[in-house]
Design a protein around this motif. Structure first.
Motif, short mmCIF file in Angstrom:
data_model
loop_
_atom_site.label_atom_id
_atom_site.label_comp_id
_atom_site.label_asym_id
_atom_site.label_seq_id
_atom_site.Cartn_x
_atom_site.Cartn_y
_atom_site.Cartn_z
N THR A 86 0.93 -1.05 0.16
CA THR A 86 0.14 -0.05 0.13
C THR A 86 1.16 1.34 0.12
O THR A 86 2.12 0.86 0.02
N THR A 87 0.13 2.55 0.01
CA THR A 87 1.11 3.65 0.08
C THR A 87 1.98 3.95 1.36
O THR A 87 2.79 4.52 1.21
N ASP A 109 0.42 10.63 -5.52
CA ASP A 109 0.48 9.01 -5.64
C ASP A 109 -0.57 8.75 -6.73
O ASP A 109 -1.45 9.53 -7.11
N ARG A 110 -0.15 7.64 -7.48
CA ARG A 110 -1.18 7.08 -8.32
C ARG A 110 -1.03 5.63 -8.39
O ARG A 110 0.13 4.85 -8.08
N TYR A 111 -1.98 4.80 -8.96
CA TYR A 111 -1.88 3.34 -9.03
C TYR A 111 -2.19 3.01 -10.54
O TYR A 111 -3.00 3.62 -11.23
N HIS A 137 2.56 0.99 -7.48
CA HIS A 137 2.08 2.02 -6.93
C HIS A 137 3.18 2.83 -7.33
O HIS A 137 4.38 2.70 -7.12
N ARG A 139 4.78 7.06 -6.73
CA ARG A 139 4.90 8.17 -5.64
C ARG A 139 5.80 9.13 -6.34
O ARG A 139 7.26 8.67 -6.56
N ALA A 168 5.85 -2.46 -6.27
CA ALA A 168 4.72 -3.41 -6.47
C ALA A 168 4.78 -4.74 -5.50
O ALA A 168 5.93 -4.83 -4.92
#
Length: 274
Positions: A86-87, A109-111, A137, A139, A168
């Motif tokens: 996770t972040t 952030d983005r996925y 993920h 960042r 990841a």
């Protein structure tokens, strides 16, 4: 991760390197003898490996080769990550203090999928193109709030990019190790280039546990490359790291101009967080 090398080098010509060239370069790496202690995660203290010593910049900060760091934390058991990534597993602004005040760093952030690592060396590829895996993920850590229209984790102005991390999870620790090794091999050819072109320095490997490791290479601008390799005895200006912790893996590109000590601290923090 971005289309430009780390801070101080401008934008270089994109040159796609083959897997064969990477393997040949990897096989040619020398072995450095310097060893030092990796700062342990919060709450743990590190003990030096028997016979180990802290290398000077002249012996470990540059050149083509490998330097291994090890740590034996006491008071805490370090094990590789096994849960979902996770972040919370990504690097936070506080890791860059005191070099850069955390209050100056903006996080985005983005996925999903997208480019990673230094496209100026390895070619503009996405993580799925390289590994065939699922989304990751992303960042971006930046000193400005203006970001690229195509990717919010990239600063609109190259000078505003502090770092960018792509992380990841794999289906197993062995697969994560395979991914990390492949990602690192992609960067190895960048340790050599014609004089005047930017290069990466020797590979430094940090280890908290058998399956918790990170390997990073410092960035050296073209004016310091007079022999086709990074100069001995010179400090890097940021760099790139490949991280692995259990089933988690990732790439951290540090664009801020950090020297050896700061890079060890930031990469070590990212590793313990992963």
């Amino acid at each position: 991760m971005s289309g430009a090398p780390a801070a101080g080098g401008g934008r270089a010509v994109v040159r796609v390197r083959s897997a064969v060239a990477a393997l040949v370069a990897a096989a040619a790496l020398g072995l450095a003898t310097g060893r030092f202690v990796l700062p342990p995660p919060p709450g743990a203290s590190a003990a030096a490996t028997p016979g180990g010593s802290v290398p000077t910049p002249a012996s470990s900060a540059s050149g083509t080769g490998t330097s291994t760091a090890s740590a034996s934390p006491t008071g805490a058991v370090v094990t590789g990550s096994t849960g979902p990534l996770t972040t919370a597993n990504l690097l936070a602004p506080a890791a860059f203090g005191p070099d850069i005040g955390p209050g100056r760093i903006h996080v985005a952030d983005r996925y999903g999928d997208g480019s990673y690592a230094n496209a100026a060396c390895t070619g503009e590829k996405s993580l799925s193109q390289t590994l065939g895996g699922r989304g990751a993920h992303f960042r971006g850590l930046m000193t400005g709030s203006r970001t690229s229209s195509g990717d919010p984790t990239l600063a609109d102005a190259v000078a505003d990019q502090v770092a960018r991390e792509v992380a990841a999870e794999a289906q197993s620790p062995s697969l994560a190790q395979n991914y990390a090794e492949r990602l690192l091999l992609e960067e190895v050819p960048c340790q050599e280039d014609t004089p005047g072109h930017w290069v990466y320095g020797r590979t430094t490997t940090l280890q908290l546990a058998p399956d918790v490791t990170a390997s990073w290479m410092g960035y050296y601008q073209g004016s310091l490359n007079t022999t086709g390799r990074a100069p001995e005895g010179k400090e890097p200006c940021g760099g790139i790291a490949v991280l692995r912790s259990g089933t988690h893996y990732g790439v951290l590109e540090v664009s801020a101009c950090l020297g050896t000590a700061a890079m060890n601290r930031v990469v070590g923090t990212a590793l313990s967080q992963l």
